[in-house]
Scaffold this motif. Structure first.
Motif, short mmCIF file in Angstrom:
data_model
loop_
_atom_site.label_atom_id
_atom_site.label_comp_id
_atom_site.label_asym_id
_atom_site.label_seq_id
_atom_site.Cartn_x
_atom_site.Cartn_y
_atom_site.Cartn_z
N LEU A 107 23.19 -32.52 -48.04
CA LEU A 107 24.57 -32.43 -47.54
C LEU A 107 24.62 -31.61 -46.26
CD1 LEU A 107 27.66 -32.78 -47.84
CD2 LEU A 107 27.64 -30.72 -49.27
N LEU A 108 23.93 -30.47 -46.23
CA LEU A 108 23.97 -29.60 -45.06
C LEU A 108 23.37 -30.26 -43.83
CD1 LEU A 108 22.96 -26.19 -46.70
CD2 LEU A 108 25.22 -26.83 -45.83
N VAL A 109 22.25 -30.97 -44.01
CA VAL A 109 21.59 -31.59 -42.86
C VAL A 109 22.34 -32.83 -42.39
CG1 VAL A 109 19.46 -32.64 -42.00
CG2 VAL A 109 19.34 -30.70 -43.58
N SER A 110 22.79 -33.66 -43.33
CA SER A 110 23.42 -34.92 -42.96
C SER A 110 24.86 -34.76 -42.49
CB SER A 110 23.40 -35.89 -44.16
OG SER A 110 24.20 -35.40 -45.22
N SER A 111 25.56 -33.72 -42.99
CA SER A 111 26.98 -33.58 -42.67
C SER A 111 27.36 -32.19 -42.18
CB SER A 111 27.83 -33.91 -43.90
OG SER A 111 27.50 -35.17 -44.43
N GLY A 112 26.55 -31.19 -42.44
CA GLY A 112 26.92 -29.82 -42.10
C GLY A 112 26.82 -29.51 -40.62
N TYR A 113 25.97 -30.26 -39.90
CA TYR A 113 25.79 -30.00 -38.48
C TYR A 113 26.61 -30.98 -37.63
CZ TYR A 113 23.32 -28.99 -34.14
OH TYR A 113 23.01 -28.61 -32.87
N TYR A 114 26.58 -32.22 -38.03
CA TYR A 114 27.38 -33.23 -37.33
C TYR A 114 27.70 -34.37 -38.30
CZ TYR A 114 28.85 -36.97 -34.26
OH TYR A 114 29.57 -37.97 -33.67
N ASN A 115 28.94 -34.83 -38.29
CA ASN A 115 29.31 -36.02 -39.07
C ASN A 115 30.41 -36.76 -38.34
OD1 ASN A 115 31.34 -34.17 -39.54
ND2 ASN A 115 31.57 -34.68 -41.69
N SER A 116 30.56 -38.02 -38.69
CA SER A 116 31.54 -38.87 -38.02
C SER A 116 31.89 -40.03 -38.94
CB SER A 116 30.96 -39.40 -36.70
OG SER A 116 31.74 -40.46 -36.18
N TYR A 117 33.08 -40.60 -38.73
CA TYR A 117 33.45 -41.77 -39.52
C TYR A 117 32.55 -42.97 -39.17
CZ TYR A 117 35.85 -43.69 -35.39
OH TYR A 117 36.15 -44.19 -34.15
N MET A 118 31.82 -42.88 -38.05
CA MET A 118 30.88 -43.93 -37.68
C MET A 118 29.49 -43.70 -38.26
SD MET A 118 32.65 -46.10 -35.99
CE MET A 118 31.41 -47.14 -35.25
N SER A 119 29.35 -42.72 -39.13
CA SER A 119 28.05 -42.42 -39.74
C SER A 119 27.74 -43.32 -40.93
CB SER A 119 28.01 -40.96 -40.21
OG SER A 119 28.12 -40.07 -39.13
N PHE A 120 28.63 -44.25 -41.24
CA PHE A 120 28.46 -45.07 -42.44
C PHE A 120 27.14 -45.84 -42.41
CE2 PHE A 120 29.02 -49.20 -44.59
CZ PHE A 120 29.16 -48.74 -45.89
#
Length: 344
Positions: A107-120
């Motif tokens: 969770l921290l690596v995939s979303s904690g640094y950068y996330n976006s609705y286009m990450s699907f």
């Protein structure tokens, strides 16, 4: 008894996971242009991940049309992937005791640094990759020919490439898997690479049936891979971002040192599985740093090997101030990275 923040029960892990996920993805839902990487949000445009093939374009169209759905589906995939990789860790006895930390690290690596609705799409590729990895690890116990399982593995990786162009380069995991888990058999190699090519062929055939040019799909893939995308400049990183990256680097180095120091205590299969994840990390880093289409959207893929490697340091020692401090600092920086832009 020493306080240990790094070893938690499944219930506590779920609680922390949901709390962090709400912060990371809630920020994106509430104000997409203010969430994620501070430097990227304020100074560097982050382009959508390259599609390459019709399936990827179609997914992007629907996600872009309703961003809220993209956030919902992406957050669900983060949850599924996090506990999927944890299950792989537990089933393959990579650590000497049961741990649920891989879910938090993912969770921290995939979303904690950068996330976006286009990450699907990258998150969907990560899910497919985990399915393929489970089959690869099971192949270690196959005594006979494994053409069927490796045909499936190749096909899954090929489908991943039709969804997200940089995932085509993950085909490098096939020879790594063969060399680590199987004795050489040409039929298995042909089956795996043939399976990888099938989704590309089907996409090209569908385009041709629709009146397009058969080879146009392959040109689109090449264009998607060779189109330069810029990572945020390091000069724009905040102190919290540098701290987050520094914690990850320190924990990675400590985990590798710990693994090398205890490698003789591993049974053969867990040792091979761990070595595979190290090689997977190398492949993911090379794609992230050297391929022209590199972007932060590839973090959900990089998060898979890191979520296996980093818990090694915490799992191999008694709780102390340093381990607790690094773990809390890592989570704290991720939270601040997402919340700080709302106060700037």
């Amino acid at each position: 008894m020493s306080l240990d923040l790094t070893r938690q029960s499944l219930l506590k892990t779920l609680f922390y996971f949901v709390l962090l996920a709400v912060i990371f993805w809630g920020a994106e839902l509430a104000h997409p242009q203010h969430s994620g990487l501070v430097a990227a949000a304020h100074a560097t445009p982050v382009f959508a991940p390259p599609a390459g093939m019709p399936l990827g374009h179609a997914i992007d169209y629907w996600i872009g049309y309703v961003p809220g759905v993209g956030i919902l589906l992406s957050s669900i995939l983060v949850f599924v992937n996090s506990f999927f990789v944890t299950r792989i860790v537990i089933r393959n006895v990579i650590f000497l005791e049961r741990t649920y930390m891989p879910a938090i690290i993912y969770l921290l690596v995939s979303s904690g640094y950068y996330n976006s609705y286009m990450s699907f799409r990258p998150l969907l590729v990560a899910f497919l990759l985990l399915v393929a990895l489970e089959i690869i690890f099971r192949s270690y116990n196959y005594k006979g020919l494994a053409t069927g399982p490796y045909l499936t593995v190749g096909f899954i990786l090929g489908v991943a490439g039709t969804i997200y162009a940089p995932a085509l380069l993950l085909v490098a995991l096939l020879p790594i898997g063969f060399l680590i888990f199987r004795l050489f058999d040409l039929r298995e190699w042909v089956a795996a690479f043939g399976g990888w090519f099938l989704p590309l062929f089907f996409n090209a055939y569908a385009v041709w049936i629709g009146g397009g040019e058969f080879l146009s799909v392959f040109r689109s893939c090449r264009e998607a891979l060779m189109t330069p995308l810029a990572l945020p400049s390091v000069r724009l990183f905040s102190s919290f971002e540098w701290t987050f990256i520094g914690c990850m680097a320190i924990l990675f180095a400590l985990s590798i040192i710990t693994f090398l120091g205890r490698s003789r205590s591993y049974k053969l299969k867990p040792f091979k599985v761990y070595m595979f994840f190290i090689w997977m990390f190398v492949v993911a880093v090379l794609i992230l740093t050297l391929v022209p289409c590199r972007s932060l959207y590839q973090l959900p893929i990089l998060a898979i090997p890191l979520s296996v490697i980093i818990p090694t340091y915490f799992n191999s020692r008694k709780p102390n101030f340093v381990s607790n401090f690094l773990y809390v600092l890592l989570m704290g920086c991720a939270v601040v990275i997402h919340l700080l832009p709302f106060f700037l």
